[in-house]
Design an enzyme around this catalytic site. Structure first.
Site, PDB file in Angstrom:
ATOM      1  CE  LYS A  39      -7.524  -8.894  11.596  1.00  0.00           C
ATOM      2  NZ  LYS A  39      -7.650  -7.671  10.760  1.00  0.00           N
TER       3      LYS A  39
ATOM      4  CB  SER B  47      -0.017   1.101   8.022  1.00  0.00           C
ATOM      5  OG  SER B  47      -1.122   0.288   8.352  1.00  0.00           O
TER       6      SER B  47
ATOM      7  CG  ASP C 200      -4.829   0.257  -9.992  1.00  0.00           C
ATOM      8  OD1 ASP C 200      -5.080  -0.145  -8.847  1.00  0.00           O
ATOM      9  OD2 ASP C 200      -4.390  -0.504 -10.882  1.00  0.00           O
TER      10      ASP C 200
ATOM     11  CE  LYS D  92       2.525  -7.593  -0.285  1.00  0.00           C
ATOM     12  NZ  LYS D  92       1.219  -8.102   0.260  1.00  0.00           N
TER      13      LYS D  92
END
Lengths: 319, 319
Positions: free
Chosen positions: A65, A288, A157, A221
């Protein structure tokens, strides 16, 4: 031998979330049996964005990918992330198919998180919290709705318009706008933000919660306060990627978490090589980062599904 | 925005050796000005063969070449090496073109060697020796014929049929079958074999010879006796790749050559940052491993040439 070209609209017609979940779970089982190969991602970093080459093989398929991340793209009317997969015959190297993998990437990310929830969340989990109402939120909801009988989906959000749009997109589900604390206080929590400092506080996380920490995919992050990780049973998709670019990367760099604090890989939990949650009170976290075997396994499934249909563009590409 | 698909036969109609030489030389100049990016290749190693992901950017273009090496393929009627390039807009990541890069790979390898000969061989070089009459020999001859006025081309291969086929392919050039020693005793020597022990002896190499050592592209492969390298001015395409997989990899592993014995990169010689040969007697060696900036630069040139023609397949791939 023809090569099958599958454009974005071809792929949309072929993607089915329950099939993607099946393909991804099979890839993790194959991984636990050491039937896959997955070298490290290679990063090409440019001024406006970056590209990653993600090669992998699963039984019957090999490929790569090639995916970009260009944060300014939305202002140009283009997606931030666009992905292409080249799928090859592992026995000869022949390019069997070339696919727009942009939508597949969002599907496999949702599918992987829902699989993690299946193995790590409390049995009977029925509330889902979503922090971040961007593109990734959609496939998190779709995938969890496949595997859980959800009584409430709570979305937070700060961008209210994004929450409204998400709610309107899924009239069939019990979704409501929520405060950040309300969203966190769910049986299953998915964090899908680009945060670079923690948005989820330890004190908000209830005993027994399962958290899918999806957003962190690069050094620097993080979405969860490090004490959440320190108290939780932490499962990762890939140890190498998680430690350098996943949710645990910042706490590891800061000495607040170590590689020995990782409980298991998802493949180990799925295959039963390592146990899952210990009690109703255990907090579980799935870190993940997104791994290439997920992509190549989904591409393998899509190719098999598409092959032989006259609707797709097939040409003698290698001559 | 459409993505342009160029199959092998499309590419054959677009490839012109003098243009490929121009594109590759430009890439090396861009490299010397630090205008390129090229992370390490990523290798996917399977039972029957391997794949390499080769990402790079040059000004105006970014992309990846995905290329396999499956040695048993000829018995199946397929090429050993097949390559696909995804060419992207570096500003947005959009996939501009997807190309069969099999033939381009052979062209750029020949072009790079001829460029090395242009900067390193003696002025007025007019004899070319070729050791190995396989696929790579063809583009070595084509590229050198573009840049040199060749009076004699001497080809050695233990497989006589391959030599005959090569000679018949180029009726316009003064090619003859030669012994190994005769082929080596040329102004410019190109070694294009899969050898894993030296085929070129030190005693056969005349003063002033320029050697393009092309064959070694993986750990354990070598074509020249290490004393040739020790006495020569050695120029490499990429220091990292040459030391791990190029002609110098075996001598380095054996302690017969060191990284400090490398004179320069080809980019440094082309740009004048490092001098080329010192005298008529200097033996020069170009250690070619094949690098991704060559591929992406050729793809950029091919894309510009093809764009806008109605003859090629263009479709809205990313949707």
């Amino acid at each position: 031998m023809p090569t099958l070209f599958l454009s974005g609209s071809n792929i949309k017609g072929l993607l089915d979330m329950s099939e993607v979940i099946g393909a991804v779970e099979e890839a993790f089982r194959e991984s636990s049996r050491e039937e896959v190969q997955m070298p490290a991602k290679s990063y090409l970093t440019l001024e406006r964005g970056d590209f990653r080459a993600m090669p992998a093989s699963v039984p019957g398929a090999a490929g790569v990918k090639w995916v970009n991340v260009h944060p300014r793209n939305p202002s140009l009317g283009l997606p931030t992330v666009m992905a292409t997969i080249i799928l090859n015959d592992p026995l000869t190297g022949y390019p069997l198919s070339i696919m727009d993998a942009t939508e597949m990437t969002a599907y496999r990310t949702g599918a992987t998180a829902a699989i993690a929830s299946k193995y790590l969340a409390r049995p009977g989990a029925q509330t889902l919290g979503i922090v971040g109402a961007g593109r990734q939120a959609y496939t998190q909801i779709m995938a969890h709705a496949e595997l859980f009988d959800l009584k409430a989906i709570r979305v937070f959000d700060p961008a209210k318009a994004a929450v409204t749009k998400l709610i309107e997109h899924f009239p069939q589900y019990p979704i409501k706008e929520a405060s950040l604390e309300e969203a966190v206080a769910s049986d299953i929590l998915c964090t899908v933000t680009p945060a670079r400092s923690p948005v989820v506080r330890r004190e908000w996380v209830l005993p027994g919660t399962h958290i899918n920490a999806i957003g962190a995919d690069a050094a620097g992050k993080e979405e969860l306060e490090p004490p959440v990780l320190k108290e939780a049973m932490v499962v990762v998709d890939d140890i190498r990627q998680a430690t350098t670019s996943g949710e645990i990367n910042v706490p590891i760099a800061g000495g607040l978490f170590t590689i020995d604090d990782i409980h298991a890989t998802l493949a180990e939990v799925i295959s039963g090589q390592r146990p899952g949650r210990e009690s109703e009170e255990t907090i579980t976290v799935f870190d993940s980062t997104g791994i290439a075997i997920e992509d190549i396994a989904v591409a393998r499934m899509i190719y098999e599904k598409a092959k032989g249909s006259p609707d797709y563009l097939s040409l003698k590409f290698v001559e």
